[in-house]
Design a protein around this motif. Structure first.
Motif, PDB file in Angstrom:
ATOM      1  N   SER A  14      -2.434  -6.470   2.717  1.00  0.00           N
ATOM      2  CA  SER A  14      -1.910  -6.671   3.230  1.00  0.00           C
ATOM      3  C   SER A  14      -2.765  -6.752   4.645  1.00  0.00           C
ATOM      4  CB  SER A  14      -0.822  -4.802   3.898  1.00  0.00           C
ATOM      5  OG  SER A  14      -0.200  -5.129   3.076  1.00  0.00           O
ATOM      6  N   LYS A  15      -3.853  -5.848   4.984  1.00  0.00           N
ATOM      7  CA  LYS A  15      -4.562  -5.986   5.738  1.00  0.00           C
ATOM      8  C   LYS A  15      -5.457  -6.996   5.746  1.00  0.00           C
ATOM      9  CE  LYS A  15      -2.319  -1.957   7.251  1.00  0.00           C
ATOM     10  NZ  LYS A  15      -1.149  -2.031   8.464  1.00  0.00           N
ATOM     11  N   ASP A  36      -6.608   7.293   0.810  1.00  0.00           N
ATOM     12  CA  ASP A  36      -5.618   6.115   1.466  1.00  0.00           C
ATOM     13  C   ASP A  36      -6.723   5.071   2.192  1.00  0.00           C
ATOM     14  OD1 ASP A  36      -4.501   3.704   3.198  1.00  0.00           O
ATOM     15  OD2 ASP A  36      -3.454   4.725   3.820  1.00  0.00           O
ATOM     16  N   GLY A  70       0.838  -1.733   0.073  1.00  0.00           N
ATOM     17  CA  GLY A  70      -0.309   0.074   0.057  1.00  0.00           C
ATOM     18  C   GLY A  70       0.966   1.229  -0.177  1.00  0.00           C
ATOM     19  N   ASN A  91      -5.556   5.179  10.698  1.00  0.00           N
ATOM     20  CA  ASN A  91      -4.495   4.617  11.397  1.00  0.00           C
ATOM     21  C   ASN A  91      -4.024   5.825  11.484  1.00  0.00           C
ATOM     22  OD1 ASN A  91      -2.491   3.733  12.388  1.00  0.00           O
ATOM     23  ND2 ASN A  91      -1.751   2.668  10.721  1.00  0.00           N
ATOM     24  N   TYR A 144      -7.957   0.544   4.997  1.00  0.00           N
ATOM     25  CA  TYR A 144      -9.041  -0.408   6.186  1.00  0.00           C
ATOM     26  C   TYR A 144     -10.670  -0.328   6.155  1.00  0.00           C
ATOM     27  CZ  TYR A 144      -4.906   0.347   8.747  1.00  0.00           C
ATOM     28  OH  TYR A 144      -3.255   0.174   9.589  1.00  0.00           O
TER      29      TYR A 144
HETATM   30  C1  LIG Z   1      -3.297   3.750   6.875  1.00  0.00           C
HETATM   31  C2  LIG Z   1      -2.169   2.434   6.510  1.00  0.00           C
HETATM   32  N1  LIG Z   1      -1.976   2.773   5.001  1.00  0.00           N
HETATM   33  C3  LIG Z   1      -1.202   2.257   4.242  1.00  0.00           C
HETATM   34  C4  LIG Z   1      -0.682   1.100   4.806  1.00  0.00           C
HETATM   35  C5  LIG Z   1       0.653   0.118   4.334  1.00  0.00           C
HETATM   36  O1  LIG Z   1       0.023  -0.697   4.249  1.00  0.00           O
HETATM   37  P1  LIG Z   1       1.569  -2.168   3.276  1.00  0.00           P
HETATM   38  O2  LIG Z   1       2.223  -2.451   4.446  1.00  0.00           O
HETATM   39  O3  LIG Z   1       0.737  -2.667   2.625  1.00  0.00           O
HETATM   40  O4  LIG Z   1       2.184  -1.270   2.431  1.00  0.00           O
HETATM   41  C6  LIG Z   1      -0.822   0.937   6.062  1.00  0.00           C
HETATM   42  C7  LIG Z   1      -0.148   0.098   7.111  1.00  0.00           C
HETATM   43  O5  LIG Z   1      -0.089  -0.082   7.964  1.00  0.00           O
HETATM   44  C8  LIG Z   1      -1.145   1.801   7.301  1.00  0.00           C
HETATM   45  O6  LIG Z   1      -1.931   2.103   8.363  1.00  0.00           O
END
Ligand SMILES: Cc1ncc(COP(=O)(O)O)c(C=O)c1O
Length: 393
Positions: A237-238, A204, A100, A175, A207
Protein backbone atom coordinates in the motif's frame (compact mmCIF):
# COMPACT_ATOMS: atom_id res chain seq x y z
CA UNK A 1 -35.23 -5.82 16.67
CA UNK A 2 -32.04 -7.30 15.24
CA UNK A 3 -28.77 -6.33 16.92
CA UNK A 4 -25.05 -6.95 16.39
CA UNK A 5 -23.11 -8.94 18.97
CA UNK A 6 -21.30 -7.33 21.88
CA UNK A 7 -18.01 -8.06 20.09
CA UNK A 8 -19.09 -6.16 16.98
CA UNK A 9 -20.35 -3.30 19.13
CA UNK A 10 -16.85 -3.04 20.61
CA UNK A 11 -15.32 -2.30 17.20
CA UNK A 12 -14.01 1.25 16.87
CA UNK A 13 -13.18 3.11 13.68
CA UNK A 14 -10.50 5.21 12.01
CA UNK A 15 -11.49 8.85 12.24
CA UNK A 16 -9.37 9.47 9.12
CA UNK A 17 -12.29 8.24 7.03
CA UNK A 18 -14.78 10.50 8.84
CA UNK A 19 -12.57 13.57 8.43
CA UNK A 20 -12.13 12.72 4.76
CA UNK A 21 -15.92 12.54 4.31
CA UNK A 22 -16.41 15.95 6.00
CA UNK A 23 -13.59 17.48 3.92
CA UNK A 24 -15.31 16.23 0.75
CA UNK A 25 -18.63 17.71 1.95
CA UNK A 26 -17.03 21.11 2.52
CA UNK A 27 -15.34 20.95 -0.88
CA UNK A 28 -18.69 20.14 -2.49
CA UNK A 29 -19.98 23.38 -0.92
CA UNK A 30 -17.23 25.24 -2.76
CA UNK A 31 -14.76 25.56 0.15
CA UNK A 32 -11.03 25.19 -0.47
CA UNK A 33 -9.71 22.36 1.72
CA UNK A 34 -6.11 21.16 1.87
CA UNK A 35 -6.06 17.57 3.01
CA UNK A 36 -3.30 16.61 5.41
CA UNK A 37 -5.64 14.11 7.06
CA UNK A 38 -5.55 10.95 5.02
CA UNK A 39 -2.62 8.54 5.26
CA UNK A 40 -2.11 7.45 1.71
CA UNK A 41 0.49 8.30 -0.94
CA UNK A 42 -0.87 10.80 -3.47
CA UNK A 43 1.13 9.17 -6.28
CA UNK A 44 -0.34 6.97 -8.96
CA UNK A 45 0.66 3.31 -8.84
CA UNK A 46 3.74 3.08 -11.14
CA UNK A 47 2.76 2.29 -14.72
CA UNK A 48 4.56 -1.07 -15.08
CA UNK A 49 2.66 -2.35 -12.03
CA UNK A 50 -0.70 -1.24 -13.41
CA UNK A 51 0.17 -2.86 -16.76
CA UNK A 52 1.01 -6.16 -15.05
CA UNK A 53 -2.41 -6.16 -13.38
CA UNK A 54 -4.15 -5.50 -16.72
CA UNK A 55 -2.05 -8.16 -18.46
CA UNK A 56 -2.97 -10.71 -15.78
CA UNK A 57 -6.65 -10.16 -16.54
CA UNK A 58 -6.01 -10.38 -20.32
CA UNK A 59 -4.00 -13.58 -19.77
CA UNK A 60 -6.98 -15.17 -18.11
CA UNK A 61 -6.06 -14.98 -14.43
CA UNK A 62 -9.71 -14.73 -13.48
CA UNK A 63 -10.11 -17.56 -11.04
CA UNK A 64 -9.33 -18.35 -7.43
CA UNK A 65 -5.66 -18.67 -6.59
CA UNK A 66 -4.16 -20.71 -3.77
CA UNK A 67 -5.58 -19.34 -0.51
CA UNK A 68 -2.13 -18.31 0.72
CA UNK A 69 -1.26 -16.55 -2.56
CA UNK A 70 0.43 -17.52 -5.82
CA UNK A 71 3.78 -19.23 -5.29
CA UNK A 72 5.75 -16.77 -7.47
CA UNK A 73 4.51 -13.88 -5.35
CA UNK A 74 5.38 -15.60 -2.08
CA UNK A 75 8.84 -16.36 -3.49
CA UNK A 76 9.22 -12.73 -4.56
CA UNK A 77 8.29 -11.58 -1.03
CA UNK A 78 10.93 -13.91 0.44
CA UNK A 79 13.55 -12.63 -2.06
CA UNK A 80 12.63 -9.01 -1.24
CA UNK A 81 13.01 -9.60 2.49
CA UNK A 82 16.37 -11.25 1.88
CA UNK A 83 17.51 -8.31 -0.29
CA UNK A 84 16.29 -5.55 2.02
CA UNK A 85 16.69 -7.02 5.47
CA UNK A 86 19.07 -9.97 4.99
CA UNK A 87 16.59 -12.39 6.50
CA UNK A 88 15.87 -15.87 5.17
CA UNK A 89 12.14 -16.52 4.92
CA UNK A 90 10.59 -19.73 3.63
CA UNK A 91 7.91 -18.78 1.03
CA UNK A 92 5.69 -21.26 2.87
CA UNK A 93 5.61 -18.81 5.79
CA UNK A 94 4.20 -16.01 3.62
CA UNK A 95 0.44 -15.43 3.58
CA UNK A 96 -0.74 -12.98 0.92
CA UNK A 97 -3.79 -11.06 2.17
CA UNK A 98 -6.03 -8.20 0.99
CA UNK A 99 -4.09 -5.31 2.59
CA UNK A 100 -1.84 -4.77 5.57
CA UNK A 101 -4.78 -4.59 7.96
CA UNK A 102 -5.75 -8.21 7.45
CA UNK A 103 -2.58 -9.57 9.07
CA UNK A 104 -3.37 -7.37 12.07
CA UNK A 105 -6.92 -8.71 12.28
CA UNK A 106 -5.74 -12.31 11.92
CA UNK A 107 -3.14 -11.81 14.67
CA UNK A 108 -5.84 -10.48 17.00
CA UNK A 109 -8.01 -13.53 16.21
CA UNK A 110 -5.02 -15.87 16.54
CA UNK A 111 -3.92 -14.67 19.98
CA UNK A 112 -6.82 -12.72 21.50
CA UNK A 113 -9.56 -14.16 23.70
CA UNK A 114 -11.10 -13.32 27.07
CA UNK A 115 -8.54 -13.54 29.87
CA UNK A 116 -5.66 -12.58 27.57
CA UNK A 117 -3.82 -9.26 27.46
CA UNK A 118 -2.39 -7.71 24.29
CA UNK A 119 -0.01 -4.75 24.40
CA UNK A 120 -0.17 -1.99 21.80
CA UNK A 121 1.37 1.48 21.35
CA UNK A 122 -0.39 4.67 22.52
CA UNK A 123 -0.55 6.83 20.47
CA UNK A 124 -0.87 4.15 17.78
CA UNK A 125 -2.85 3.02 14.78
CA UNK A 126 -6.42 3.02 16.18
CA UNK A 127 -7.32 -0.36 14.71
CA UNK A 128 -4.89 -2.15 17.08
CA UNK A 129 -6.98 -1.26 20.12
CA UNK A 130 -10.23 -1.90 18.27
CA UNK A 131 -9.46 -5.43 17.08
CA UNK A 132 -7.89 -6.48 20.37
CA UNK A 133 -11.07 -5.48 22.18
CA UNK A 134 -13.15 -7.20 19.49
CA UNK A 135 -11.28 -10.45 20.16
CA UNK A 136 -12.29 -10.31 23.81
CA UNK A 137 -8.73 -9.76 25.01
CA UNK A 138 -7.79 -6.80 27.20
CA UNK A 139 -5.96 -4.04 25.34
CA UNK A 140 -3.00 -2.78 27.37
CA UNK A 141 -1.47 0.39 25.94
CA UNK A 142 2.21 1.24 26.38
CA UNK A 143 3.25 4.87 25.98
CA UNK A 144 5.25 6.37 23.14
CA UNK A 145 6.95 9.48 24.47
CA UNK A 146 7.76 12.71 22.69
CA UNK A 147 11.06 12.99 24.60
CA UNK A 148 12.15 9.69 22.96
CA UNK A 149 11.19 10.97 19.50
CA UNK A 150 8.18 8.62 19.83
CA UNK A 151 10.39 5.53 19.64
CA UNK A 152 9.06 2.79 21.90
CA UNK A 153 11.04 2.02 25.01
CA UNK A 154 11.86 -1.61 25.85
CA UNK A 155 11.20 -0.92 29.53
CA UNK A 156 7.77 0.53 28.83
CA UNK A 157 6.85 -2.66 26.99
CA UNK A 158 8.53 -5.23 29.22
CA UNK A 159 7.22 -3.72 32.46
CA UNK A 160 3.63 -4.26 31.25
CA UNK A 161 4.02 -7.96 30.45
CA UNK A 162 2.11 -10.23 32.86
CA UNK A 163 1.41 -13.98 32.80
CA UNK A 164 -1.76 -13.10 30.82
CA UNK A 165 0.14 -11.34 28.01
CA UNK A 166 0.00 -13.26 24.72
CA UNK A 167 0.94 -10.65 22.13
CA UNK A 168 2.86 -7.38 21.82
CA UNK A 169 2.08 -5.14 18.84
CA UNK A 170 4.99 -3.01 17.62
CA UNK A 171 5.10 -0.44 14.84
CA UNK A 172 8.24 1.28 13.59
CA UNK A 173 8.31 3.54 11.60
CA UNK A 174 5.09 4.52 13.30
CA UNK A 175 1.70 5.91 12.49
CA UNK A 176 0.72 8.54 13.72
CA UNK A 177 3.99 9.90 15.09
CA UNK A 178 6.60 9.11 12.43
CA UNK A 179 8.69 7.69 15.31
CA UNK A 180 11.47 5.22 14.52
CA UNK A 181 12.85 2.92 17.19
CA UNK A 182 16.66 2.53 17.07
CA UNK A 183 18.32 -0.86 16.94
CA UNK A 184 19.76 -0.64 20.47
CA UNK A 185 16.25 -0.31 21.91
CA UNK A 186 14.90 -3.22 19.83
CA UNK A 187 17.91 -5.27 21.01
CA UNK A 188 16.95 -4.51 24.61
CA UNK A 189 13.35 -5.49 24.02
CA UNK A 190 14.27 -8.77 22.34
CA UNK A 191 16.70 -9.60 25.17
CA UNK A 192 13.91 -8.98 27.68
CA UNK A 193 11.46 -11.16 25.75
CA UNK A 194 13.67 -14.18 26.48
CA UNK A 195 12.05 -14.24 29.92
CA UNK A 196 8.56 -14.41 28.35
CA UNK A 197 8.57 -17.32 25.91
CA UNK A 198 4.74 -17.39 25.60
CA UNK A 199 4.56 -13.83 24.29
CA UNK A 200 4.28 -13.41 20.51
CA UNK A 201 5.13 -10.22 18.62
CA UNK A 202 3.21 -8.63 15.76
CA UNK A 203 5.62 -6.26 14.05
CA UNK A 204 3.82 -3.81 11.77
CA UNK A 205 6.54 -2.72 9.34
CA UNK A 206 4.29 -1.29 6.63
CA UNK A 207 6.39 1.93 6.61
CA UNK A 208 9.68 -0.01 6.68
CA UNK A 209 11.03 1.60 3.51
CA UNK A 210 10.07 5.14 4.49
CA UNK A 211 12.99 6.36 6.58
CA UNK A 212 14.85 9.65 6.41
CA UNK A 213 18.22 11.22 7.20
CA UNK A 214 20.07 7.90 7.05
CA UNK A 215 17.91 6.13 9.63
CA UNK A 216 18.00 2.36 9.45
CA UNK A 217 14.98 0.04 9.39
CA UNK A 218 15.18 -2.60 12.08
CA UNK A 219 13.01 -5.64 11.44
CA UNK A 220 11.91 -7.97 14.22
CA UNK A 221 12.58 -10.78 11.74
CA UNK A 222 16.29 -10.03 12.14
CA UNK A 223 16.35 -11.67 15.59
CA UNK A 224 16.77 -15.46 15.28
CA UNK A 225 16.09 -15.90 19.01
CA UNK A 226 12.42 -14.87 18.58
CA UNK A 227 11.79 -15.91 14.96
CA UNK A 228 9.45 -18.68 16.10
CA UNK A 229 7.05 -16.13 17.60
CA UNK A 230 7.23 -13.09 15.33
CA UNK A 231 4.48 -12.20 12.86
CA UNK A 232 5.60 -9.62 10.30
CA UNK A 233 2.98 -7.32 8.78
CA UNK A 234 3.90 -5.63 5.52
CA UNK A 235 2.41 -4.90 2.12
CA UNK A 236 2.35 -2.84 -1.01
CA UNK A 237 0.00 0.00 0.00
CA UNK A 238 2.52 2.60 1.11
CA UNK A 239 5.76 1.56 -0.65
CA UNK A 240 4.23 1.23 -4.13
CA UNK A 241 1.27 3.62 -3.76
CA UNK A 242 -1.20 0.73 -3.99
CA UNK A 243 -3.70 1.40 -1.18
CA UNK A 244 -6.73 0.67 -3.38
CA UNK A 245 -5.43 -2.62 -4.77
CA UNK A 246 -5.80 -4.26 -1.35
CA UNK A 247 -2.61 -6.26 -1.22
CA UNK A 248 -0.49 -7.10 1.80
CA UNK A 249 1.28 -10.01 3.41
CA UNK A 250 2.13 -11.60 6.71
CA UNK A 251 5.18 -13.70 7.50
CA UNK A 252 3.98 -16.18 10.11
CA UNK A 253 5.88 -18.59 12.33
CA UNK A 254 5.83 -21.90 10.46
CA UNK A 255 3.77 -23.46 13.26
CA UNK A 256 0.93 -20.97 12.71
CA UNK A 257 0.82 -20.73 8.90
CA UNK A 258 -1.86 -23.38 8.55
CA UNK A 259 -4.14 -21.70 11.11
CA UNK A 260 -3.57 -18.30 9.50
CA UNK A 261 -4.40 -19.79 6.07
CA UNK A 262 -7.62 -21.21 7.53
CA UNK A 263 -8.57 -17.70 8.62
CA UNK A 264 -8.07 -16.67 4.98
CA UNK A 265 -10.13 -19.60 3.67
CA UNK A 266 -12.89 -18.77 6.14
CA UNK A 267 -12.99 -15.08 5.21
CA UNK A 268 -11.77 -13.98 1.77
CA UNK A 269 -10.68 -17.28 0.10
CA UNK A 270 -7.74 -15.62 -1.67
CA UNK A 271 -6.60 -12.21 -2.87
CA UNK A 272 -7.79 -10.86 -6.23
CA UNK A 273 -5.57 -12.64 -8.78
CA UNK A 274 -4.76 -9.58 -10.92
CA UNK A 275 -3.66 -7.63 -7.82
CA UNK A 276 -1.26 -10.44 -6.96
CA UNK A 277 0.34 -10.28 -10.43
CA UNK A 278 0.63 -6.52 -10.06
CA UNK A 279 2.34 -7.06 -6.69
CA UNK A 280 4.74 -9.49 -8.35
CA UNK A 281 5.69 -6.85 -10.94
CA UNK A 282 6.23 -4.36 -8.11
CA UNK A 283 8.75 -6.61 -6.34
CA UNK A 284 10.45 -8.05 -9.41
CA UNK A 285 10.56 -4.82 -11.43
CA UNK A 286 12.79 -1.74 -11.17
CA UNK A 287 12.81 -0.09 -7.76
CA UNK A 288 13.52 3.47 -8.98
CA UNK A 289 9.83 4.29 -8.52
CA UNK A 290 10.21 3.63 -4.79
CA UNK A 291 13.35 5.79 -4.63
CA UNK A 292 11.58 8.61 -6.51
CA UNK A 293 8.54 8.60 -4.24
CA UNK A 294 10.80 8.49 -1.21
CA UNK A 295 12.81 11.47 -2.46
CA UNK A 296 9.54 13.40 -2.87
CA UNK A 297 8.45 12.44 0.67
CA UNK A 298 11.85 13.52 2.02
CA UNK A 299 11.45 16.97 0.43
CA UNK A 300 7.91 17.30 1.77
CA UNK A 301 9.06 16.24 5.20
CA UNK A 302 11.66 19.01 5.19
CA UNK A 303 8.97 21.46 4.11
CA UNK A 304 6.55 20.46 6.87
CA UNK A 305 9.25 20.58 9.56
CA UNK A 306 10.45 23.98 8.35
CA UNK A 307 6.94 25.45 8.18
CA UNK A 308 5.88 24.07 11.56
CA UNK A 309 9.01 25.50 13.18
CA UNK A 310 7.78 28.95 12.10
CA UNK A 311 4.40 28.60 13.86
CA UNK A 312 4.49 30.25 17.29
CA UNK A 313 3.30 27.89 20.02
CA UNK A 314 3.78 24.63 18.09
CA UNK A 315 6.75 22.32 18.50
CA UNK A 316 7.47 19.21 16.48
CA UNK A 317 10.08 16.50 16.93
CA UNK A 318 11.68 15.40 13.67
CA UNK A 319 9.66 12.46 12.38
CA UNK A 320 12.18 9.78 11.38
CA UNK A 321 9.91 7.77 9.11
CA UNK A 322 6.50 7.16 7.48
CA UNK A 323 4.82 10.33 6.13
CA UNK A 324 3.44 11.95 9.25
CA UNK A 325 4.42 14.88 11.45
CA UNK A 326 3.03 14.94 14.98
CA UNK A 327 3.35 18.49 16.34
CA UNK A 328 2.66 19.27 19.99
CA UNK A 329 -0.25 21.72 20.01
CA UNK A 330 -0.94 21.78 23.75
CA UNK A 331 0.16 25.43 24.04
CA UNK A 332 -2.86 26.47 21.94
CA UNK A 333 -5.07 25.72 24.94
CA UNK A 334 -7.48 23.77 22.72
CA UNK A 335 -8.02 20.04 22.85
CA UNK A 336 -6.66 18.15 19.86
CA UNK A 337 -10.21 17.36 18.69
CA UNK A 338 -11.34 21.01 19.00
CA UNK A 339 -8.33 22.06 16.98
CA UNK A 340 -8.96 19.38 14.34
CA UNK A 341 -12.57 20.54 13.91
CA UNK A 342 -11.77 24.27 13.87
CA UNK A 343 -8.86 23.90 11.45
CA UNK A 344 -11.09 21.98 9.07
CA UNK A 345 -14.20 24.15 9.38
CA UNK A 346 -12.55 27.57 9.72
CA UNK A 347 -9.05 27.31 8.23
CA UNK A 348 -9.76 24.75 5.48
CA UNK A 349 -7.08 22.28 6.55
CA UNK A 350 -7.86 18.63 7.25
CA UNK A 351 -5.69 17.14 10.01
CA UNK A 352 -6.33 14.44 12.60
CA UNK A 353 -6.50 14.93 16.37
CA UNK A 354 -3.72 13.01 18.11
CA UNK A 355 -6.33 11.84 20.61
CA UNK A 356 -7.96 9.69 17.92
CA UNK A 357 -4.84 7.49 18.20
CA UNK A 358 -5.17 6.91 21.95
CA UNK A 359 -5.32 8.98 25.15
CA UNK A 360 -1.62 9.81 24.98
CA UNK A 361 -2.16 11.50 21.65
CA UNK A 362 -4.01 14.35 23.40
CA UNK A 363 -2.16 17.61 22.81
CA UNK A 364 -0.94 16.62 19.34
CA UNK A 365 -2.15 16.79 15.75
CA UNK A 366 -1.26 14.37 12.98
CA UNK A 367 -0.36 15.98 9.68
CA UNK A 368 0.07 13.62 6.76
CA UNK A 369 2.58 15.10 4.33
CA UNK A 370 1.43 12.88 1.47
CA UNK A 371 0.57 16.04 -0.44
CA UNK A 372 2.46 18.45 -2.70
CA UNK A 373 5.11 20.72 -1.15
CA UNK A 374 3.08 23.76 -2.22
CA UNK A 375 -0.04 22.42 -0.52
CA UNK A 376 1.93 21.56 2.62
CA UNK A 377 3.36 25.08 2.84
CA UNK A 378 -0.05 26.61 2.15
CA UNK A 379 -1.76 24.38 4.74
CA UNK A 380 0.69 25.20 7.52
CA UNK A 381 0.42 28.91 6.61
CA UNK A 382 -3.37 28.62 7.01
CA UNK A 383 -2.87 27.00 10.41
CA UNK A 384 -0.44 29.76 11.46
CA UNK A 385 -2.80 32.52 10.30
CA UNK A 386 -5.77 30.93 12.03
CA UNK A 387 -3.84 30.63 15.32
CA UNK A 388 -2.64 34.25 15.02
CA UNK A 389 -6.16 35.53 14.44
CA UNK A 390 -7.41 33.57 17.40
CA UNK A 391 -4.66 34.96 19.64
CA UNK A 392 -5.44 38.50 18.47
CA UNK A 393 -9.20 38.10 19.11
C1 LIG B 1 0.50 1.42 10.84
C2 LIG B 1 -0.35 0.92 9.74
N1 LIG B 1 -0.47 -0.40 9.58
C3 LIG B 1 -1.25 -0.91 8.62
C4 LIG B 1 -1.96 -0.12 7.77
C5 LIG B 1 -2.91 -0.75 6.78
O1 LIG B 1 -2.51 -0.74 5.49
P1 LIG B 1 -3.45 -1.33 4.34
O2 LIG B 1 -4.10 -0.17 3.67
O3 LIG B 1 -2.49 -2.06 3.44
O4 LIG B 1 -4.44 -2.26 4.95
C6 LIG B 1 -1.86 1.27 7.89
C7 LIG B 1 -2.65 2.14 6.99
O5 LIG B 1 -2.85 3.30 7.20
C8 LIG B 1 -1.03 1.79 8.89
O6 LIG B 1 -0.89 3.12 9.07
Amino acid sequence: MIEPTAAVRRLATESAFEVLARAKELEAQGRSIINLGIGQPDFRTPEHIVEAGIKALRDGHHGYTAANGILELREAVAADLDRRLAVAVDPAQVLIVPGGKVTMFFAALMFGEPGVQILHPDPGFPIYNSIVRFSGARAVPFPLREENGFAFSADDVLSRITPATRLVILNSPANPTGGVTPRAEVDRLVAGLAAHPRVAVLSDEIYGQMLYDGREHVSLLQYPEIRDRVVLLDGWSKTYAMTGWRLGYGVWPITLVESATRLAINSHSCVNAAAQYAGLAALDGPQDCVAEMLAAFAARRRAVIEELAAVPGLTCVDPGGAFYAFPNVSATGLSAKELEVKLLEEAGVATLAGSSFGPRGEGYLRLSYANSTDNIRAAVARIRDWLEKRRAA
